[in-house]
Design a protein around this motif. Structure first.
Motif, mmCIF file in Angstrom:
data_model
loop_
_atom_site.group_PDB
_atom_site.id
_atom_site.type_symbol
_atom_site.label_atom_id
_atom_site.label_comp_id
_atom_site.label_asym_id
_atom_site.label_seq_id
_atom_site.Cartn_x
_atom_site.Cartn_y
_atom_site.Cartn_z
ATOM 1 N N LEU A 1 0.820 -1.204 0.000
ATOM 2 C CA LEU A 1 0.000 0.000 0.000
ATOM 3 C C LEU A 1 0.860 1.262 0.000
ATOM 4 C CD1 LEU A 1 -2.631 -1.141 2.654
ATOM 5 C CD2 LEU A 1 -3.003 -0.919 0.201
ATOM 6 N N TYR A 2 2.011 1.186 0.673
ATOM 7 C CA TYR A 2 2.905 2.335 0.774
ATOM 8 C C TYR A 2 4.330 1.919 0.378
ATOM 9 C CZ TYR A 2 -0.958 4.182 3.589
ATOM 10 O OH TYR A 2 -2.184 4.603 4.027
ATOM 11 N N PRO A 3 4.547 1.598 -0.889
ATOM 12 C CA PRO A 3 5.895 1.190 -1.315
ATOM 13 C C PRO A 3 6.896 2.329 -1.144
ATOM 14 C CG PRO A 3 4.472 1.566 -3.213
ATOM 15 C CD PRO A 3 3.589 1.621 -2.018
ATOM 16 N N ALA A 4 8.086 1.963 -0.734
ATOM 17 C CA ALA A 4 9.120 2.976 -0.482
ATOM 18 C C ALA A 4 9.492 3.709 -1.759
ATOM 19 C CB ALA A 4 10.354 2.313 0.124
ATOM 20 N N VAL A 5 9.630 5.018 -1.633
ATOM 21 C CA VAL A 5 10.054 5.873 -2.747
ATOM 22 C C VAL A 5 11.096 6.853 -2.204
ATOM 23 C CG1 VAL A 5 9.357 7.588 -4.451
ATOM 24 C CG2 VAL A 5 7.818 5.694 -3.900
ATOM 25 N N ASP A 6 12.313 6.792 -2.786
ATOM 26 C CA ASP A 6 13.385 7.719 -2.383
ATOM 27 C C ASP A 6 13.620 7.680 -0.879
ATOM 28 O OD1 ASP A 6 13.648 8.510 -5.044
ATOM 29 O OD2 ASP A 6 12.179 10.142 -4.807
ATOM 30 N N GLY A 7 13.581 6.470 -0.319
ATOM 31 C CA GLY A 7 13.872 6.313 1.105
ATOM 32 C C GLY A 7 12.719 6.622 2.030
ATOM 33 N N LYS A 8 11.589 7.025 1.457
ATOM 34 C CA LYS A 8 10.417 7.310 2.288
ATOM 35 C C LYS A 8 9.412 6.171 2.174
ATOM 36 C CE LYS A 8 10.618 12.362 2.021
ATOM 37 N NZ LYS A 8 9.849 13.595 1.695
ATOM 38 N N GLU A 9 8.661 5.967 3.234
ATOM 39 C CA GLU A 9 7.667 4.906 3.225
ATOM 40 C C GLU A 9 6.502 5.290 4.120
ATOM 41 O OE1 GLU A 9 9.584 2.060 6.675
ATOM 42 O OE2 GLU A 9 10.171 1.723 4.593
ATOM 43 N N GLY A 10 5.450 4.498 4.042
ATOM 44 C CA GLY A 10 4.314 4.706 4.917
ATOM 45 C C GLY A 10 3.601 6.017 4.671
ATOM 46 N N PHE A 11 3.108 6.618 5.737
ATOM 47 C CA PHE A 11 2.316 7.838 5.621
ATOM 48 C C PHE A 11 3.142 9.025 5.106
ATOM 49 C CE2 PHE A 11 -0.704 6.385 9.273
ATOM 50 C CZ PHE A 11 -1.254 5.436 8.425
ATOM 51 N N GLU A 12 4.476 8.901 5.142
ATOM 52 C CA GLU A 12 5.316 9.991 4.635
ATOM 53 C C GLU A 12 5.103 10.244 3.150
ATOM 54 O OE1 GLU A 12 9.507 10.241 6.490
ATOM 55 O OE2 GLU A 12 9.024 8.094 6.452
ATOM 56 N N ASN B 1 -5.503 -2.646 -10.402
ATOM 57 C CA ASN B 1 -5.061 -2.540 -11.780
ATOM 58 C C ASN B 1 -5.231 -3.887 -12.476
ATOM 59 O OD1 ASN B 1 -4.125 0.214 -11.611
ATOM 60 N ND2 ASN B 1 -2.413 -0.558 -10.372
ATOM 61 N N ALA B 2 -4.975 -3.926 -13.775
ATOM 62 C CA ALA B 2 -5.141 -5.156 -14.550
ATOM 63 C C ALA B 2 -4.258 -6.285 -14.020
ATOM 64 C CB ALA B 2 -4.839 -4.887 -16.024
ATOM 65 N N ASP B 3 -3.090 -5.942 -13.468
ATOM 66 C CA ASP B 3 -2.188 -6.982 -12.966
ATOM 67 C C ASP B 3 -2.499 -7.397 -11.536
ATOM 68 O OD1 ASP B 3 -1.400 -4.794 -11.523
ATOM 69 O OD2 ASP B 3 0.688 -4.805 -12.199
ATOM 70 N N GLY B 4 -3.577 -6.837 -10.948
ATOM 71 C CA GLY B 4 -3.986 -7.219 -9.603
ATOM 72 C C GLY B 4 -3.385 -6.379 -8.496
ATOM 73 N N SER B 5 -2.495 -5.471 -8.827
ATOM 74 C CA SER B 5 -1.901 -4.604 -7.807
ATOM 75 C C SER B 5 -2.906 -3.536 -7.399
ATOM 76 C CB SER B 5 -0.636 -3.942 -8.355
ATOM 77 O OG SER B 5 -0.950 -3.128 -9.481
ATOM 78 N N PRO B 6 -2.749 -2.957 -6.187
ATOM 79 C CA PRO B 6 -3.713 -1.941 -5.760
ATOM 80 C C PRO B 6 -3.723 -0.737 -6.698
ATOM 81 C CG PRO B 6 -1.900 -2.129 -4.181
ATOM 82 C CD PRO B 6 -1.689 -3.180 -5.219
ATOM 83 N N LYS B 7 -4.914 -0.266 -7.010
ATOM 84 C CA LYS B 7 -5.024 0.906 -7.863
ATOM 85 C C LYS B 7 -4.657 2.135 -7.050
ATOM 86 C CE LYS B 7 -8.053 3.249 -11.139
ATOM 87 N NZ LYS B 7 -9.381 3.232 -11.809
ATOM 88 N N LEU B 8 -3.658 2.850 -7.507
ATOM 89 C CA LEU B 8 -3.125 3.989 -6.774
ATOM 90 C C LEU B 8 -3.327 5.264 -7.570
ATOM 91 C CD1 LEU B 8 0.223 2.247 -5.849
ATOM 92 C CD2 LEU B 8 -1.811 2.401 -4.439
ATOM 93 N N THR B 9 -3.525 6.348 -6.889
ATOM 94 C CA THR B 9 -3.667 7.637 -7.564
ATOM 95 C C THR B 9 -2.612 8.585 -7.025
ATOM 96 O OG1 THR B 9 -5.254 8.397 -5.909
ATOM 97 C CG2 THR B 9 -6.143 7.345 -7.872
ATOM 98 N N GLY B 10 -1.730 9.038 -7.870
ATOM 99 C CA GLY B 10 -0.697 9.969 -7.430
ATOM 100 C C GLY B 10 -1.251 11.372 -7.333
ATOM 101 N N VAL B 11 -1.093 12.002 -6.179
ATOM 102 C CA VAL B 11 -1.586 13.364 -5.994
ATOM 103 C C VAL B 11 -0.401 14.305 -5.780
ATOM 104 C CG1 VAL B 11 -3.225 14.773 -4.671
ATOM 105 C CG2 VAL B 11 -3.626 12.345 -4.935
ATOM 106 N N GLY B 12 0.730 13.876 -6.173
ATOM 107 C CA GLY B 12 1.915 14.695 -5.995
ATOM 108 C C GLY B 12 3.139 13.828 -6.211
ATOM 109 N N ALA B 13 4.279 14.424 -6.332
ATOM 110 C CA ALA B 13 5.495 13.663 -6.600
ATOM 111 C C ALA B 13 5.760 12.663 -5.478
ATOM 112 C CB ALA B 13 6.674 14.624 -6.740
ATOM 113 N N GLY B 14 5.961 11.416 -5.857
ATOM 114 C CA GLY B 14 6.315 10.394 -4.873
ATOM 115 C C GLY B 14 5.168 9.899 -4.036
ATOM 116 N N THR B 15 3.939 10.211 -4.360
ATOM 117 C CA THR B 15 2.824 9.758 -3.531
ATOM 118 C C THR B 15 2.174 8.531 -4.133
ATOM 119 O OG1 THR B 15 1.178 11.109 -4.642
ATOM 120 C CG2 THR B 15 2.344 12.118 -2.804
#
Length: 583
Positions: free
Chosen positions: A387-398, A425-439
């Protein structure tokens, strides 16, 4: 015929509106009479009509404008346990929206009075109906009416304090305008109704499977005991009549424990109290019925697609979008982390209550029979790192766009059955919506039509309230307070205590009932609300800071204990000359 379907249809019939529901198994044939059209005397002519009228009470309680959204969030978010940026939770955020005009305060207020009025119609009209010798059925229906009239006033009294009870069937416009009554008089009225309900209602096992969730003698006894216990604490701390009823409370709970009304027990698996698959189980004494489906998900009663669902907005994980999200306060996460069972594992109840990163070193995971670690699953069966894959060393609610979520350690799981579908998504992964860089943000399939029932009074609550009543001076029954508390602890894999105090009961109530809507009223009746909120406000810079940085105004003593009386009521009832103190 399924009780949930009847409740859905009957509630909308009485509220009004056209009907175009699908998949209701021919229920319209049984509900051909719209009670808005004939007079009440012509409507109450058959047992079937009385049953339909009874079902409307369940519908009023379960609609999203009542306990399906507005009323439930009022009870859950007002405590020190959680925060929400949803409009349904804002009255519990102690900011600008805690005012007499706010609609999520007014909605359950109105619907509880509607329930009480409907109950009074049933109580007064049912004796005139020919039940063809089936007095047990007549008594059951009337018992339900007494019960829900009591429940409606119980909700109103606990939350608004100064109310004008509906003691009889309204017959003209003047009957809808009543003077306020002293809290002690309202308590007496509620208790009288519950005694009558207990007398008339059937024992466990009377209702058929398709009527699962209808109240019984044990429901009435449990709520009556709860009223005795709450009244004793609340009036001691805030009232003028400081009479206590701890022995009366202990008797009601003791009768349930001793099996006077049927056998109730703790479910072996704590998690079974919070999903759809195990609804109306042996632990449930009072369960608010909800039906989640994608067809009937509209919010307003009377709409063709209106339903009786638990609206998950306000409890969903950060990333669902502002207006949908909720978080647990950090002290609650820390309390669970510090609760380690006899096998050295983190309290199993934490995994049904909160959504969090279970791979953090402070979490001690349980293992299955093969020695594999049992992971916490979120919406769609996904783990935290999904649900919160790490991006640029950040994870979770960050990672979420709402920066106010970043300091919190956990979201809310209880009340949300994560086995329900979410968008993928088509591959079964959670559908995510980016509302900003890295979200990364997830989306539920149907947040308005969540179907998990609210177990409003569980057998575990009966056990801990019994222990509290006896420790507070009530007469002990067969079971000791120590035995009652240890039963609850044992289910969670904790060793027996050798002695028990009120502090033990208070601590166990946090772990057992977190985010079930009881915590605020625990603090209220213990006289600890103001002190508790002041302490957390001083020690936690993020406490209740989830709407905007400056919205939380703090808890104001001699004001925030009660909600404001809705402005419409103040303006239209000449007997109300001023609102509750501070509003």
């Amino acid at each position: 015929m399924n009780m949930k379907n009847i409740s859905t249809i009957a509630a909308m019939l009485l509220v009004g509106g056209s009907l175009a529901l699908q998949g209701c198994d021919g229920v319209f044939d049984d509900l051909a009479i719209n009670p808005n059209q004939p007079s009440m005397s012509s409507y109450f002519t058959t047992p079937e009509a009385v049953n339909n009228a009874v079902m409307t009470m369940y519908g009023y309680i379960s609609t999203q404008r009542c306990l399906g959204a507005s009323g439930s969030k009022t009870q859950i978010i007002r405590s020190d346990e959680a925060a929400s940026n949803s409009d349904y939770g804002k009255p519990g955020m102690y900011g600008a929206d805690l005012n007499p005009s706010y609609y999520t305060i007014e909605q359950p207020y109105t619907l509880m009075y509607t329930t009480a009025s409907q109950a009074s119609y049933i109580i007064e009209m049912s004796p005139e109906v020919n039940f063809k010798g089936n007095e047990e059925l007549r008594n059951a229906y009337m018992g339900e009416a007494y019960f829900w009239r009591a429940f409606a006033h119980y909700y109103l009294l606990l939350n608004f304090r100064n109310i004008s009870p509906v003691r009889q069937m309204p017959r003209n416009a003047n009957d809808y305008v009543r003077p306020l009554e002293a809290p002690s008089e309202v308590w007496d009225f509620i208790q009288s109704d519950l005694m009558k309900a207990k007398e008339l209602l059937p024992k466990k096992g009377y209702w058929s499977a398709d009527n699962a969730g209808r109240v019984t003698k044990a429901s009435a006894a449990a709520l009556l005991g709860k009223c005795y216990l709450y009244r004793s604490g609340i009036e001691t701390n805030y009232g003028t009549d400081k009479t206590t009823f701890y022995s009366e409370a202990a008797k009601e709970f003791g009768d349930i424990i001793d099996g006077e009304y049927g056998t109730y027990s703790l479910m072996p698996d704590y998690a079974d109290n919070f999903d759809v698959a195990h609804e109306n189980n042996d632990e449930a004494l009072l369960e608010i019925q909800f039906l989640g489906d994608v067809e009937n998900n509209s919010f307003n009663p009377g709409l063709a697609t209106s339903g009786l669902a638990f609206d998950s907005r306000g409890l969903m994980l950060p990333g669902a979008g502002v207006g949908y999200e909720g978080v647990a306060q950090n002290w609650l996460y820390d309390t669970f982390v510090g609760s380690i069972d006899k096998d050295g594992c983190t309290d199993i109840r934490m995994f049904s209550t909160l959504m969090f990163d279970d791979l953090k070193p402070e979490i001690k995971l349980h293992t299955d029979a093969s020695g594999n670690k049992i992971r916490l699953e979120g919406p769609g069966g996904f783990h935290w790192e999904d649900l919160y894959p790490a991006v640029d060393g950040k994870e979770g609610f960050e990672l979420v766009a709402n920066s106010l979520a970043h300091p919190f350690k956990a979201g809310i799981k209880k009340g949300l059955d994560n086995a329900m579908p979410m968008m993928t998504n088509a591959d079964g992964s959670p559908k995510l919506t980016g509302v900003g860089a890295g979200t990364k943000e997830y989306v539920y399939n149907q947040p308005r039509a969540h179907g998990v029932n609210w177990r409003y009074i569980r057998y575990a609550d009966v056990l801990l309230m019994y222990a509290e009543a006896v420790l507070s001076g009530g007469t002990q029954r067969t079971m000791t307070p120590l035995q009652a508390v240890n039963k609850v602890r044992n289910r969670a894999n904790f060793s027996d205590l050798t002695a028990v105090t009120m502090d033990d009961v208070k601590h166990e109530r946090v772990l057992e009932f977190a985010l079930e809507g009881h915590r605020y009223y625990d603090l209220l009746r213990w006289g600890e609300l103001s002190k508790r909120f002041s302490s957390l406000t001083a020690s936690d810079p993020y406490f209740k800071k989830f709407v905007s940085a400056g919205d939380y105004k703090g808890f104001t003593p001699n004001k925030n204990e009660w909600l404001p009386i809705p402005l419409n009521e103040v303006n239209n009832n000449p007997y109300i000359t001023e609102n509750n103190p501070g509003y």
